[in-house]
Design a protein around this motif. Structure first.
Motif, PDB file in Angstrom:
ATOM      1  N   LYS A 217       7.769  -9.108 -14.101  1.00  0.00           N
ATOM      2  CA  LYS A 217       8.096  -8.442 -15.370  1.00  0.00           C
ATOM      3  C   LYS A 217       7.651  -6.844 -15.218  1.00  0.00           C
ATOM      4  N   LEU A 218       6.696  -6.766 -14.586  1.00  0.00           N
ATOM      5  CA  LEU A 218       6.297  -5.413 -14.364  1.00  0.00           C
ATOM      6  C   LEU A 218       7.117  -4.539 -13.344  1.00  0.00           C
ATOM      7  N   ALA A 219       7.834  -5.327 -12.368  1.00  0.00           N
ATOM      8  CA  ALA A 219       8.809  -4.694 -11.747  1.00  0.00           C
ATOM      9  C   ALA A 219      10.319  -4.561 -12.413  1.00  0.00           C
ATOM     10  N   GLY A 220      10.323  -5.079 -13.363  1.00  0.00           N
ATOM     11  CA  GLY A 220      11.612  -5.049 -14.217  1.00  0.00           C
ATOM     12  C   GLY A 220      12.583  -6.130 -13.809  1.00  0.00           C
ATOM     13  N   LEU A 221      12.108  -7.329 -13.164  1.00  0.00           N
ATOM     14  CA  LEU A 221      12.665  -8.513 -12.901  1.00  0.00           C
ATOM     15  C   LEU A 221      12.441  -9.845 -13.625  1.00  0.00           C
ATOM     16  N   SER A 222      13.074 -10.764 -13.596  1.00  0.00           N
ATOM     17  CA  SER A 222      12.635 -12.066 -14.034  1.00  0.00           C
ATOM     18  C   SER A 222      12.534 -13.146 -12.954  1.00  0.00           C
ATOM     19  N   VAL A 223      11.961 -14.403 -13.261  1.00  0.00           N
ATOM     20  CA  VAL A 223      11.667 -15.222 -12.535  1.00  0.00           C
ATOM     21  C   VAL A 223      12.724 -15.873 -11.753  1.00  0.00           C
ATOM     22  N   GLY A 224      13.841 -15.464 -12.533  1.00  0.00           N
ATOM     23  CA  GLY A 224      15.329 -16.068 -11.895  1.00  0.00           C
ATOM     24  C   GLY A 224      16.055 -14.822 -11.279  1.00  0.00           C
ATOM     25  N   ALA A 225      15.208 -14.032 -10.665  1.00  0.00           N
ATOM     26  CA  ALA A 225      15.945 -12.731  -9.811  1.00  0.00           C
ATOM     27  C   ALA A 225      16.587 -13.401  -8.440  1.00  0.00           C
ATOM     28  N   THR A 226      17.621 -12.767  -8.247  1.00  0.00           N
ATOM     29  CA  THR A 226      18.276 -13.337  -6.702  1.00  0.00           C
ATOM     30  C   THR A 226      17.370 -12.380  -5.914  1.00  0.00           C
ATOM     31  N   PRO A 227      17.359 -12.817  -4.515  1.00  0.00           N
ATOM     32  CA  PRO A 227      16.866 -12.009  -3.293  1.00  0.00           C
ATOM     33  C   PRO A 227      17.548 -10.861  -3.241  1.00  0.00           C
ATOM     34  N   GLY A 234      12.903  -2.769  -4.737  1.00  0.00           N
ATOM     35  CA  GLY A 234      12.250  -2.096  -3.801  1.00  0.00           C
ATOM     36  C   GLY A 234      10.630  -2.034  -4.287  1.00  0.00           C
ATOM     37  N   ASP A 235      10.087  -2.936  -5.301  1.00  0.00           N
ATOM     38  CA  ASP A 235       8.764  -2.892  -5.672  1.00  0.00           C
ATOM     39  C   ASP A 235       8.333  -3.879  -4.394  1.00  0.00           C
ATOM     40  N   ASP A 236       7.056  -3.266  -3.935  1.00  0.00           N
ATOM     41  CA  ASP A 236       6.506  -3.973  -2.781  1.00  0.00           C
ATOM     42  C   ASP A 236       5.961  -5.545  -3.279  1.00  0.00           C
ATOM     43  N   GLY A 237       5.239  -5.620  -4.484  1.00  0.00           N
ATOM     44  CA  GLY A 237       4.783  -6.657  -4.741  1.00  0.00           C
ATOM     45  C   GLY A 237       5.620  -7.714  -5.555  1.00  0.00           C
ATOM     46  N   ALA A 238       7.078  -7.392  -5.470  1.00  0.00           N
ATOM     47  CA  ALA A 238       8.071  -8.284  -6.208  1.00  0.00           C
ATOM     48  C   ALA A 238       8.203  -9.530  -5.370  1.00  0.00           C
ATOM     49  N   LEU A 239       8.351  -9.421  -3.967  1.00  0.00           N
ATOM     50  CA  LEU A 239       8.674 -10.268  -3.127  1.00  0.00           C
ATOM     51  C   LEU A 239       7.495 -11.327  -2.961  1.00  0.00           C
ATOM     52  N   SER A 240       6.217 -10.982  -3.122  1.00  0.00           N
ATOM     53  CA  SER A 240       5.114 -11.824  -3.079  1.00  0.00           C
ATOM     54  C   SER A 240       5.175 -12.735  -4.369  1.00  0.00           C
ATOM     55  N   ALA A 241       5.641 -12.059  -5.488  1.00  0.00           N
ATOM     56  CA  ALA A 241       5.531 -12.720  -6.720  1.00  0.00           C
ATOM     57  C   ALA A 241       6.716 -13.783  -6.466  1.00  0.00           C
ATOM     58  N   VAL A 242       7.831 -13.429  -5.962  1.00  0.00           N
ATOM     59  CA  VAL A 242       8.844 -14.434  -5.790  1.00  0.00           C
ATOM     60  C   VAL A 242       8.327 -15.792  -4.772  1.00  0.00           C
ATOM     61  N   ARG A 243       7.696 -15.424  -3.831  1.00  0.00           N
ATOM     62  CA  ARG A 243       7.285 -16.474  -2.975  1.00  0.00           C
ATOM     63  C   ARG A 243       6.157 -17.316  -3.899  1.00  0.00           C
ATOM     64  N   LEU A 244       5.314 -16.683  -4.582  1.00  0.00           N
ATOM     65  CA  LEU A 244       4.301 -17.507  -5.490  1.00  0.00           C
ATOM     66  C   LEU A 244       4.944 -18.094  -6.510  1.00  0.00           C
ATOM     67  N   TRP A 245       5.965 -17.714  -7.056  1.00  0.00           N
ATOM     68  CA  TRP A 245       6.783 -18.401  -7.918  1.00  0.00           C
ATOM     69  C   TRP A 245       7.384 -19.620  -7.330  1.00  0.00           C
ATOM     70  N   ARG A 246       7.925 -19.647  -6.335  1.00  0.00           N
ATOM     71  CA  ARG A 246       8.698 -20.783  -5.478  1.00  0.00           C
ATOM     72  C   ARG A 246       7.563 -21.800  -5.047  1.00  0.00           C
ATOM     73  N   SER A 247       6.495 -21.373  -4.565  1.00  0.00           N
ATOM     74  CA  SER A 247       5.625 -22.186  -4.118  1.00  0.00           C
ATOM     75  C   SER A 247       4.877 -23.019  -5.242  1.00  0.00           C
ATOM     76  N   SER A 248       4.719 -22.276  -6.451  1.00  0.00           N
ATOM     77  CA  SER A 248       4.119 -22.917  -7.765  1.00  0.00           C
ATOM     78  C   SER A 248       5.096 -23.938  -8.260  1.00  0.00           C
ATOM     79  N   VAL A 249       6.414 -23.699  -8.179  1.00  0.00           N
ATOM     80  CA  VAL A 249       7.337 -24.632  -8.515  1.00  0.00           C
ATOM     81  C   VAL A 249       7.372 -25.730  -7.841  1.00  0.00           C
ATOM     82  N   SER A 250       7.444 -25.726  -6.318  1.00  0.00           N
ATOM     83  CA  SER A 250       7.334 -26.850  -5.615  1.00  0.00           C
ATOM     84  C   SER A 250       6.005 -27.832  -6.011  1.00  0.00           C
ATOM     85  N   ARG A 251       4.777 -26.992  -6.039  1.00  0.00           N
ATOM     86  CA  ARG A 251       3.426 -27.785  -6.349  1.00  0.00           C
ATOM     87  C   ARG A 251       3.603 -28.586  -7.733  1.00  0.00           C
TER      88      ARG A 251
END
Length: 359
Positions: A217-227, A234-251
């Protein structure tokens, strides 16, 4: 006296002047055989026409297709539920019960082989020949012959020359039932520990999805953002956040798989199939015109797995459509609420109540 003449009425002598087989005009009339053939031909044509109409009507009629019911989802396996599945497996220790089953049935197999081998080796004919030889040997030595007939009779009365099927099958069935009962008792015995482990993992997952949501949300994106959207942002932390979201969904999926596994155990118990201990699978979905309402409710109603999937939160007002969606949409709905509105996750302690309610 004058006689009137009516031309419409033929004179009496006219009846005697007609020729056999002719009408008044002299036209030849068909005989009885010809009339019969004509009538049979007409009846055949009428029958063929009626058959053609009935065939066309039958082909035009399309019987209604029975309402198709999708099959029940299979019961998840703890081995496929990641780390939380491994934790629950270590708590339940079904491997001990399965090992007891293996050792007990192995002992029955060994005894059955021993009985069969003894029966083949020590049969009545061999006993008789051995007793006869002993008696003859003693007689040749001018000694008193040993007891001969009585030992054979006693041996024949007490011998076991085969394994009765009823006894062997009954023993194996009783062992199988005992293993299933012990496995179910093992799950009940550690239900509180499973509940604590599941809730702890669920809390960790929700903390992760909340963190990922806030960072995106800080990067102006949602959890449903596409790659592509993440890369273009261009936000450096957005990619890490997407990875955290996906791993959390799997768990989260693994957490729900464990809950479904426990619910299916409490609902249907265990069975032995081909020597392997497993959870009793959901019934096969049935359909057809002869299916009664009672049979349909028993076989086609939502099973424990589906009912558990639809109750992931405490006192939840979650939309009913979420029960048929994946974990991504469920967690997306959860992070979309304010912190005060977000419900707490459910564990497995409530599943006894959930399972019984669905029956």
């Amino acid at each position: 006296m004058s006689t009137s003449f009516d031309p419409a009425v033929p004179p009496p002598e006219a009846a005697f002047t007609r020729k056999r087989g002719h009408d008044d005009a002299g036209t030849a009339m068909p005989d009885r055989a010809a009339m019969k053939r004509m009538n049979e031909a007409t009846a055949a044509r009428n029958s063929d026409a009626r058959m053609a109409r009935e065939t066309a009507s039958a082909r035009a009629f399309v019987p209604p297709t029975p309402r198709s019911v999708p099959p029940h989802p299979p019961t998840p396996k703890l081995a496929d539920a990641g780390d939380i599945g491994q934790q629950v497996a270590e708590l339940v220790r079904l491997d001990r019960v399965a090992g007891a089953l293996s050792r007990a049935t192995a002992r029955i197999d060994e005894e059955a082989r021993e009985i069969t081998a003894a029966a083949e080796r020590d049969n009545l004919r061999a006993r008789i020949a051995e007793a006869a030889d002993a008696a003859l040997d003693a007689a040749e030595r001018k000694e008193k012959a040993p007891p001969t007939l009585l030992p054979i009779l006693q041996w024949d009365r007490d011998r076991i020359d085969h394994t009765p099927v009823v006894i062997e099958k009954g023993l194996r069935t009783t062992i199988d039932n005992g293993v299933c009962n012990r496995a179910l008792a093992a799950v009940h015995g550690v239900l509180d520990e499973i509940d604590a482990a599941v809730l702890a993992e669920a809390d960790r997952v929700l903390a992760g999805v909340s963190q990922a949501h806030e960072r995106l949300k800080l990067a102006g994106l949602s959890v449903g953002a596409t790659p592509e959207e993440v890369i273009d942002n261009g936000d450096d932390g957005a990619l890490s956040a997407v990875r955290l979201w996906r791993s959390s969904v799997s768990r989260w999926e693994n957490v729900q798989a464990v809950r479904q596994w426990v619910a299916s155990v409490l609902d249907r118990g265990f069975e032995i199939r081909d020597g392997v201990l497993r959870v009793v699978p959901p019934p096969r979905v049935r359909s057809g015109s002869f299916l009664t309402d009672e049979e349909a409710r028993k076989a086609n109603s939502p099973q424990a797995e589906a009912r558990t999937q639809g109750s992931q939160w405490e006192a939840s007002t979650a939309p009913g459509c979420l029960s048929d969606t994946g974990s991504h949409e469920v967690l997306r709905w959860w992070v979309g609420l304010s912190e005060g509105q977000r419900p707490r996750p459910l564990g497995v302690a409530d599943l006894d109540r959930t399972v019984r309610k669905g029956k």
